[in-house]
Design a protein around this motif. Structure first.
Motif, PDB file in Angstrom:
ATOM      1  N   THR A  29       0.814  -1.214   0.000  1.00  0.00           N
ATOM      2  CA  THR A  29       0.000   0.000   0.000  1.00  0.00           C
ATOM      3  C   THR A  29       0.845   1.260   0.000  1.00  0.00           C
ATOM      4  O   THR A  29       0.335   2.345  -0.319  1.00  0.00           O
ATOM      5  N   ARG A  30       2.130   1.142   0.352  1.00  0.00           N
ATOM      6  CA  ARG A  30       2.994   2.312   0.433  1.00  0.00           C
ATOM      7  C   ARG A  30       3.987   2.411  -0.716  1.00  0.00           C
ATOM      8  O   ARG A  30       4.613   3.455  -0.896  1.00  0.00           O
ATOM      9  N   ILE A  31       4.142   1.347  -1.465  1.00  0.00           N
ATOM     10  CA  ILE A  31       5.051   1.403  -2.612  1.00  0.00           C
ATOM     11  C   ILE A  31       4.403   2.250  -3.706  1.00  0.00           C
ATOM     12  O   ILE A  31       3.229   2.065  -4.029  1.00  0.00           O
ATOM     13  N   PRO A  32       5.137   3.211  -4.293  1.00  0.00           N
ATOM     14  CA  PRO A  32       4.559   4.020  -5.376  1.00  0.00           C
ATOM     15  C   PRO A  32       4.111   3.146  -6.544  1.00  0.00           C
ATOM     16  O   PRO A  32       4.716   2.107  -6.834  1.00  0.00           O
ATOM     17  N   VAL A  33       3.034   3.550  -7.180  1.00  0.00           N
ATOM     18  CA  VAL A  33       2.498   2.841  -8.337  1.00  0.00           C
ATOM     19  C   VAL A  33       2.705   3.714  -9.565  1.00  0.00           C
ATOM     20  O   VAL A  33       2.306   4.878  -9.584  1.00  0.00           O
ATOM     21  N   ASP A  34       3.331   3.161 -10.590  1.00  0.00           N
ATOM     22  CA  ASP A  34       3.594   3.934 -11.799  1.00  0.00           C
ATOM     23  C   ASP A  34       3.576   2.988 -12.983  1.00  0.00           C
ATOM     24  O   ASP A  34       3.498   1.757 -12.828  1.00  0.00           O
ATOM     25  N   LEU A  35       3.639   3.586 -14.171  1.00  0.00           N
ATOM     26  CA  LEU A  35       3.617   2.772 -15.381  1.00  0.00           C
ATOM     27  C   LEU A  35       4.961   2.103 -15.624  1.00  0.00           C
ATOM     28  O   LEU A  35       5.024   0.920 -15.964  1.00  0.00           O
ATOM     29  N   PHE A  36       6.043   2.843 -15.439  1.00  0.00           N
ATOM     30  CA  PHE A  36       7.385   2.329 -15.669  1.00  0.00           C
ATOM     31  C   PHE A  36       8.247   2.566 -14.432  1.00  0.00           C
ATOM     32  O   PHE A  36       7.900   3.387 -13.577  1.00  0.00           O
ATOM     33  N   PRO A  37       9.367   1.888 -14.328  1.00  0.00           N
ATOM     34  CA  PRO A  37      10.304   2.193 -13.234  1.00  0.00           C
ATOM     35  C   PRO A  37      10.837   3.620 -13.360  1.00  0.00           C
ATOM     36  O   PRO A  37      10.677   4.276 -14.393  1.00  0.00           O
TER      37      PRO A  37
END
Length: 545
Positions: A29-37
């Motif tokens: 729940t705390r790890i950022p969510v994004d399309l790419f690294p």
């Protein structure tokens, strides 16, 4: 040693497993969510504005100076320059692995050293670090109520933009379209010539009449008073009353209105935005580095109805949402991973024919994945993206292999008549080194990734780390969690739940027996004809090459 400790302290293993699940949930729940690294390009852009100069003059007087300064920065591999009307830009490409912050600082120092060589009128240089992730995450349209382009720009700049930039996780909210207000003083050449004046005289007069100057303090007895003087012109009409040349020798004073026209206008239009045929303005919201894209988008969309100061009839609507594609990609990867896990458990059940054994082995998947999330979170700099989740989807089937080997060997020892605890200890200890060797062999496949450079390295390192963490966690689960659980089940690999399926299990068992017998006959045939089999393998290998 690990299995012996686990068998002696089953409650501790249970608590550790629960802690892994809880910490894994908190981490995900705390790890950022994004399309790419996170991809940081080792590129720095240096530019200088020189209004009014043409491309040839820019190249000769500004661009060449910038090139000499930037090319001497340590770590620069090559540079690219562009000379346009009123601006010179130099793109410095650094070697991969160079600290871009240090490179940008060095570039600023080098450019500052050659500022004296730049022509008079050139503005201070600007330095921009290229960031591939610094794209807009939300696009908004502002239009309606018959507002013209200048009014819409003023509304976006003075009212909406500051409120959007206060949203947590938002870096900037840039504006495109509309018209920027500009007070224009249009000089009359003939009127200036008739009075012996130039346009520069008008510029100097306006500059001397409209400036910010602290007026100081006035001391009266023991009291100090702040003095505020109106040194700035706030009314456009008053600009015409500015004296360009005072009266002297019988000549009347010359005012700005005598030699120029003052207009409350706008800058030249460089782009046009239309929303459903109406004049509009776009606002592009960008997130801060490392922020969760989905969270930032949700906060911005939730903030839109709460923005104050928007006149009735003016609409502020989202036109672009980067999180939509991210959500779809992540949802697709999660579905594929779940489907792979369910199919893996189904295949395990068909071969083990035991619900209890399938349940024990299936625990390796969620525990390994949760442990992977914990490691990714505490490693820092990682996000949940298509590559990390793709690594989990890729390795989900491999996560149960170690546990299957350990479970089967434990049941083999149970079939020898050993009690549950001893069979679990002997079975796990017997295959500990082969299972470790197979896990390390699988991990070694991804070792060459560390030799990649450039964008490929930034994309595939997170995928590799995810798979390595998951496989390492699966080995620990097979050695520490599977034996204590298996020791509490009966020795039979066919429990009551599987026997209840009767005809289905008997048919499946018959198929397995036939496959095993066929394989045994083929193996015996091949062992009697070794030369032929080896020759066939060599021919097939040569054909493949």
């Amino acid at each position: 040693m690990l299995t012996r400790s686990a068998l002696r302290n089953p409650v501790m293993i249970l608590m550790v497993s629960v802690a892994v699940v809880v910490l894994g949930y908190v981490s995900v729940t705390r790890i950022p969510v994004d399309l790419f690294p996170d991809i940081t390009m080792p590129v720095v852009m240096v530019g200088v504005m020189y209004p009014g100069a043409g491309p040839r003059d820019i190249e000769a007087s500004v661009t060449e100076q910038l090139e000499r300064a930037v090319s001497s920065v340590p770590g620069v591999t090559y540079i690219e320059s562009t000379s346009r009307q009123g601006i010179a830009t130099v793109r410095a490409n650094f070697a991969w692995g160079t600290d871009v912050d240090v490179g940008a600082s060095d570039a600023i120092q080098r450019v500052q050293q050659i500022m004296s060589a730049l022509p008079v009128g050139a503005q201070s240089p600007f330095v921009i670090k290229m960031d591939i992730s610094n794209f807009a995450v939300v696009g908004l349209n502002l239009y309606g109520a018959g507002q013209d382009e200048r009014a819409l720009y003023d509304l976006a700049y003075n009212v909406i933009q500051p409120q959007l930039e206060r949203v947590p996780g938002v870096s900037t909210a840039s504006i495109s379209g509309g018209l920027v207000r500009q007070i224009q003083v249009i000089a009359d050449r003939d009127a200036l010539a008739a009075r012996g004046l130039t346009a520069q005289d008008v510029v100097a007069a306006l500059g001397g009449a409209n400036f910010l100057l602290p007026s100081g303090m006035l001391k009266v007895g023991d009291v100090d008073f702040n003095v505020f003087a109106e040194t700035q012109i706030t009314d456009v009409d008053r600009l015409g009353d500015v004296i360009v040349r005072p009266g002297a020798d019988g000549r009347a004073p010359v005012f700005v209105r005598d030699v120029a026209r003052v207009l409350d206008g706008a800058e030249d239009k460089t782009n046009i935005v239309r929303v459903n045929g109406q004049p509009g303005v776009n606002l592009w919201v960008r997130k801060q580095p490392g922020a969760n894209t989905i969270q930032v988008v949700d906060r911005v969309l939730a903030e839109i109805p709460r923005i104050r100061g928007i006149p009735p009839g003016v609409k502020l609507e989202p036109s672009f949402d980067q999180s939509t594609y991210i959500r779809q990609s992540i949802r697709s990867l999660v579905n594929e991973a779940l489907m792979g896990g369910l199919l893996a458990m189904a295949v395990i059940f068909l071969f083990l024919r035991s619900f209890s054994s399938t349940f024990v082995i299936s625990l390796a998947i969620p525990l390994s994945i949760m442990a992977t999330f914990i490691l990714l979170y505490f490693l820092g700099g990682q996000s949940l993206n298509t590559f990390t989740l793709g690594g989990l989807a890729l390795g989900v089937g491999r996560l149960v292999d170690d546990s299957i080997v350990v479970l089967e060997n434990i049941f083999r020892h149970r079939a020898m008549g050993k009690d549950g605890r001893q069979a679990a200890l002997d079975g796990a200890r017997e295959v500990a080194m082969p299972v470790l060797a197979s896990t390390i062999a699988t991990i070694a496949v991804f070792f060459p990734v560390i030799f990649l450079v450039g964008i490929a390295r930034m994309l595939f390192i997170p995928l590799t780390l995810t798979i390595v963490f998951a496989l390492g966690a699966s080995y620990l689960v097979s050695m520490a969690v599977i034996p204590p659980l298996t020791a509490r089940f009966s020795a039979s690999s066919l429990d009551a739940s599987a026997r209840a399926m009767g005809p289905v299990m008997r048919a499946w068992q018959a198929g397995l027996d036939w496959t095993g017998a066929t394989y045994e006959r083929a193996l015996r045939w091949g062992l009697r004809r070794r030369a032929f089999v080896l020759s066939l393998i060599a021919v097939l290998f040569a054909g493949a090459m």
